[in-house]
Design an enzyme around this catalytic site. Structure first.
Site, PDB file in Angstrom:
ATOM      1  N   ASN A 280       0.839  -1.200   0.000  1.00 32.20           N
ATOM      2  CA  ASN A 280       0.000   0.000   0.000  1.00 32.20           C
ATOM      3  C   ASN A 280       0.876   1.254   0.000  1.00 32.20           C
ATOM      4  O   ASN A 280       1.854   1.326   0.745  1.00 32.20           O
ATOM      5  CB  ASN A 280      -0.858  -0.027   1.288  1.00 32.20           C
ATOM      6  CG  ASN A 280      -1.925   1.045   1.325  1.00 32.20           C
ATOM      7  OD1 ASN A 280      -2.682   1.205   0.368  1.00 32.20           O
ATOM      8  ND2 ASN A 280      -2.003   1.776   2.424  1.00 32.20           N
ATOM      9  N   HIS A 316      -4.892   9.815  -2.084  1.00 28.35           N
ATOM     10  CA  HIS A 316      -5.047  11.090  -1.386  1.00 28.35           C
ATOM     11  C   HIS A 316      -4.762  12.172  -2.427  1.00 28.35           C
ATOM     12  O   HIS A 316      -3.612  12.393  -2.798  1.00 28.35           O
ATOM     13  CB  HIS A 316      -4.059  11.202  -0.215  1.00 28.35           C
ATOM     14  CG  HIS A 316      -4.331  10.234   0.887  1.00 28.35           C
ATOM     15  ND1 HIS A 316      -5.463  10.297   1.675  1.00 28.35           N
ATOM     16  CD2 HIS A 316      -3.619   9.161   1.330  1.00 28.35           C
ATOM     17  CE1 HIS A 316      -5.432   9.314   2.574  1.00 28.35           C
ATOM     18  NE2 HIS A 316      -4.331   8.601   2.381  1.00 28.35           N
ATOM     19  N   GLU A 347      -7.373   4.576   0.151  1.00 17.02           N
ATOM     20  CA  GLU A 347      -7.519   5.624   1.177  1.00 17.02           C
ATOM     21  C   GLU A 347      -8.012   6.927   0.536  1.00 17.02           C
ATOM     22  O   GLU A 347      -7.512   8.011   0.832  1.00 17.02           O
ATOM     23  CB  GLU A 347      -6.176   5.885   1.879  1.00 17.02           C
ATOM     24  CG  GLU A 347      -5.551   4.658   2.506  1.00 17.02           C
ATOM     25  CD  GLU A 347      -4.282   4.962   3.313  1.00 17.02           C
ATOM     26  OE1 GLU A 347      -3.958   6.149   3.514  1.00 17.02           O
ATOM     27  OE2 GLU A 347      -3.626   3.996   3.737  1.00 17.02           O
ATOM     28  N   ASP A 349      -9.400  10.397  -0.585  1.00 14.87           N
ATOM     29  CA  ASP A 349     -10.024  11.671  -0.219  1.00 14.87           C
ATOM     30  C   ASP A 349      -9.469  12.726  -1.162  1.00 14.87           C
ATOM     31  O   ASP A 349      -8.449  12.525  -1.805  1.00 14.87           O
ATOM     32  CB  ASP A 349      -9.819  12.052   1.266  1.00 14.87           C
ATOM     33  CG  ASP A 349      -8.388  11.956   1.748  1.00 14.87           C
ATOM     34  OD1 ASP A 349      -7.464  12.084   0.916  1.00 14.87           O
ATOM     35  OD2 ASP A 349      -8.173  11.763   2.954  1.00 14.87           O
TER      36      ASP A 349
END
Ligand code: G3I
Length: 432
Positions: A280, A316, A347, A349
């Site tokens: 990751n 991100h 993850e 956003d």
């Protein structure tokens, strides 16, 4: 909308998900291979969806995949068989996930797609004290990553002494809501307790790493779908993924060199033969120096027969990390998937602080990036890094330029109401 065809260098001044200095080199490849297949058929009407994709490594026999479902009016998908690689398996047909005809939640859209796709969220222990948070989290998602509670400093604060309370709380809540769980994260340079950061020498570090992986995986076995086995092992000069990609110095790399990566995955596989094992990282979402480096790194692992099942692309977007357009994300995910690996958005956003990403760009990114993953059958999950704006890590992270203000980065506002970003994600999951 401002066009950002490639990963855009936003700022070279920040260390978001951790900064470090210099490092060593990647690795070499050996024999073996991986192969994979996605065979897909879709019909109309029916219920249930099952899918399985297994990847063989180290020259093992290729793969199978089967998907059977109807998605209420969805039609047609090409199918393919085979796979490349050192074992058997042929060429690699593919493609195109079939969306549900309709859905009232993201979770439902993911479950009714063919093949299904996991819809995840980072969950915090604090969040689970709020009823609205719990309601939205369980209704809209079926995949959970603990935001902090399974990290090394939380579960092994003292050498060899494990502390499970905060992590068990999240995992048990997820299981009781029929959600899958991704363990996050076994080997990472960050959020290590002081004692672990003070380890030195190959023997000491290897023993501690083995004890940690075995202890944590042993405790959660049978409750965990997948693991981020190694997190963020690569850095570049900028946190945007540009410039001089290299292995990140850490207690693990410094003592063991490149081999800590292979070793971590091998220990993890010994401990759990069925959990999905992932690498990751951040700012590897589109096409840039860091993504290229990580691609070569995991390709080498696949060729050596290291038991890695997939790669998580954190996604991100906005400060302090990268921007990445949908077309580049799609090309990038595809090349990793063609190694026989699963890929995930792990993850996501999109930070609006300082207006480096405009409102219009944010909506387009949410739609196009989710669509890029959705259309790849080997993209098995999309996780958002939080539930609502008010609790986003970005709000208080200095590199994110929010200075305590809301990053407006997620799908729900502070009152847990759906935002336009939610609608864009839903559109992408329904193929619109
Ligand atoms: O728990 C302490 C608390 O006791 C203390 O009073 C408080 C004061 O600052 O800090 C609390 O710890 C904070 C922790 O989050 C829990 O809230 C840390 O300061 C803070 O640094 C930590 O931030 C987390 C960050 O990882 C650390 O690297 C974020 O919540 C978390 O969202 C973030 O998640 C990472 C992923 O694990 C890996 N990829 C990047 C992603 C975003 O940075």
């Amino acid at each position: 909308m401002r066009s950002v065809p490639l990963t855009l260098l936003l700022s070279a001044f920040l260390c978001a998900t951790g900064c470090s200095d210099s490092g060593g080199e990647g690795e070499t490849g050996g024999a073996g291979a991986t192969s994979s297949t996605a065979g897909t058929t879709a019909g109309t009407g029916g219920a249930g969806v099952t899918s399985s994709v297994a990847s063989g490594t180290g020259g093992a026999t290729g793969v199978t995949s089967s998907v059977a479902s109807g998605t209420g009016g969805a039609t047609a998908v090409t199918s393919g068989t085979g796979g490349a690689g050192g074992g058997t398996g042929g060429a690699g047909g593919e493609e195109a996930r079939v969306p549900a005809a309709s859905a009232s939640t993201l979770r439902e859209a993911g479950e009714k797609a063919n093949p299904p796709i996991l819809i995840g969220a980072a969950i915090s222990g604090g969040g689970l004290n709020n009823n609205d948070y719990k309601r939205v989290a369980a209704a809209e998602h079926n995949y959970v990553t603990a935001e902090n509670e399974m990290k090394w400093d939380s579960v092994e604060p003292n050498a060899g002494q494990f502390s499970w309370g905060a992590a068990d709380n999240i995992v048990n809540w997820a299981v009781s809501n029929r959600m899958q769980v991704k363990g996050h994260t076994l080997v990472w340079h960050n959020q290590l307790p002081g004692w672990a950061n003070s380890l030195s020498g190959a023997t000491q570090v290897e023993q501690a790493m083995r004890r940690h992986i075995e202890g944590v995986m042993g405790h959660f076995k049978d409750r965990i779908h997948s693991w981020d086995v190694v997190n963020e092992a690569v850095i570049t000069d900028s946190d945007t993924g540009v410039g001089n990609p290299r292995m990140r110095p850490s207690v693990f790399f410094n003592a063991l060199g490149d081999r800590f990566l292979d070793l971590a995955f091998e220990i993890a596989r010994e401990q759990d033969p069925t959990a999905k094992l992932y690498y990751n990282d951040y700012s590897i979402d589109a096409l840039n120096d860091k993504a290229d480096y990580v691609y070569e790194m995991v390709k080498g692992m696949v060729e050596r027969g290291v038991p890695i099942d997939g790669v998580g692309f954190q996604m991100h977007i906005g400060p302090p990390n990268n921007e990445a357009g949908g077309a580049d994300v799609e090309a990038n995910l595809r090349r990793f998937s063609e190694l026989g690996l699963e890929v995930l958005i792990s993850e996501m956003d999109i930070n609006r602080c300082s207006n480096q990403v405009t409102a219009e760009e944010q909506l387009a990114y949410y739609h196009d990036i989710v669509a890029a993953c959705f259309q790849l059958p080997k993209c098995v999950g999309i996780t958002f890094w939080g539930i609502n704006d008010g609790r986003s890590w970005l709000n208080s992270w200095s590199g994110a330029l929010c200075n305590g203000q809301s990053s407006q980065s997620l799908l729900f506002n502070d009152q847990y109401q759906k935002k336009e970003t939610y609608n864009k994600v839903m559109d992408a999951l329904l193929g619109r």
